[in-house]
Design an enzyme around this catalytic site. Structure first.
Site, short mmCIF file in Angstrom:
data_model
loop_
_atom_site.label_atom_id
_atom_site.label_comp_id
_atom_site.label_asym_id
_atom_site.label_seq_id
_atom_site.Cartn_x
_atom_site.Cartn_y
_atom_site.Cartn_z
N HIS A 38 22.72 39.32 36.52
CA HIS A 38 24.00 38.61 36.49
C HIS A 38 24.67 38.81 35.13
CE1 HIS A 38 22.72 35.71 39.79
NE2 HIS A 38 21.54 36.05 39.33
N GLU A 120 20.31 36.64 33.55
CA GLU A 120 21.71 36.58 33.14
C GLU A 120 21.88 37.36 31.85
OE1 GLU A 120 24.30 35.06 34.59
OE2 GLU A 120 23.45 33.53 35.94
N HIS A 156 24.07 40.72 41.15
CA HIS A 156 24.49 39.60 41.98
C HIS A 156 25.55 40.08 42.97
CE1 HIS A 156 25.57 35.00 41.89
NE2 HIS A 156 24.97 35.37 43.00
N ASP A 166 29.49 39.86 39.66
CA ASP A 166 28.78 40.14 38.41
C ASP A 166 27.51 40.93 38.67
OD1 ASP A 166 27.90 37.58 39.63
OD2 ASP A 166 26.51 37.49 37.95
#
Ligand SMILES: [Zn+2]
Length: 198
Positions: A38, A120, A156, A166
């Site tokens: 992400h 992330e 994602h 993303d």
């Protein structure tokens, strides 16, 4: 960094541990075979401060920025957050289910949170990412593949197409493949597509 980073019950030694309450158990007997990549930054495009860390631990000051008002009540997390300089935080044990992918499906299988690790990267859809982030992502993917039967790393945007975008076009899957290859080819990236183990 140690050649074989230590794991403690799903916590990766090199990461700074910031425990989040936003997680649950994986369904019994679930093998973790997927990594979902992400991008996030708060406020979007700002790469300083600790707002992401606060969001994932339900400590965000929703009055601190107009954008945060829309995040009120949101309970989300990811296993890892890789900052622009490569510094890595871990919020949820990889043995547990983090809340990062939401409604999702990959290769016909739903609920990716059940069987994936969420990573992330500090960034913004459309923006590029730092060399330090690719390097650290490669180190982390290798460490994960050494502990879990990881088969693929995808975005994602690939598991929630139309709903999520993303990490976006600024993320270079080929560059990730390059740094992975330099560091023992356990996982191999496709061309601008998700990574698949070969
Ligand atoms: Zn995402």
């Amino acid at each position: 960094m140690a050649r074989h980073p230590r794991w403690q019950e799903g916590w990766w030694g090199p990461a700074r541990r910031v425990a989040s309450p936003n997680f649950g158990p994986r369904p019994a007997g679930t093998a973790v075979t997927l990594v979902v990549v992400h991008s996030i930054s708060l406020p979007p495009g700002a790469y300083t401060g600790d707002a992401v860390e606060r969001l994932f631990t339900n400590r965000l000051d929703h009055d601190a920025h107009p954008y945060y008002a829309g995040l009120r009540g949101l309970e989300v997390s990811a296993h890892f957050f890789v900052r622009r300089d490569g510094q890595t935080l871990q919020f949820v044990s990889c043995d547990q289910r983090a809340w990062h992918a939401g409604r999702s499906v990959w290769r016909g299988r739903e609920n990716c949170n059940d069987w994936s690790i969420g990573i992330e990267l500090e960034g913004l859809e459309g923006h590029g990412f730092e060399p330090a982030q690719y390097r650290q992502l490669a180190v982390l993917l290798r460490a994960l593949a050494g502990r879990y039967p990881i088969e693929e790393a995808v975005g994602h945007e690939h598991v929630a197409p139309g709903r999520k975008a993303d990490p976006g076009p600024g993320f270079d899957w080929l560059e990730l493949r390059r740094v992975l290859r330099r560091r023992r080819p356990r996982l191999v990236a496709g061309c601008g597509k998700p990574l698949t183990k070969h």
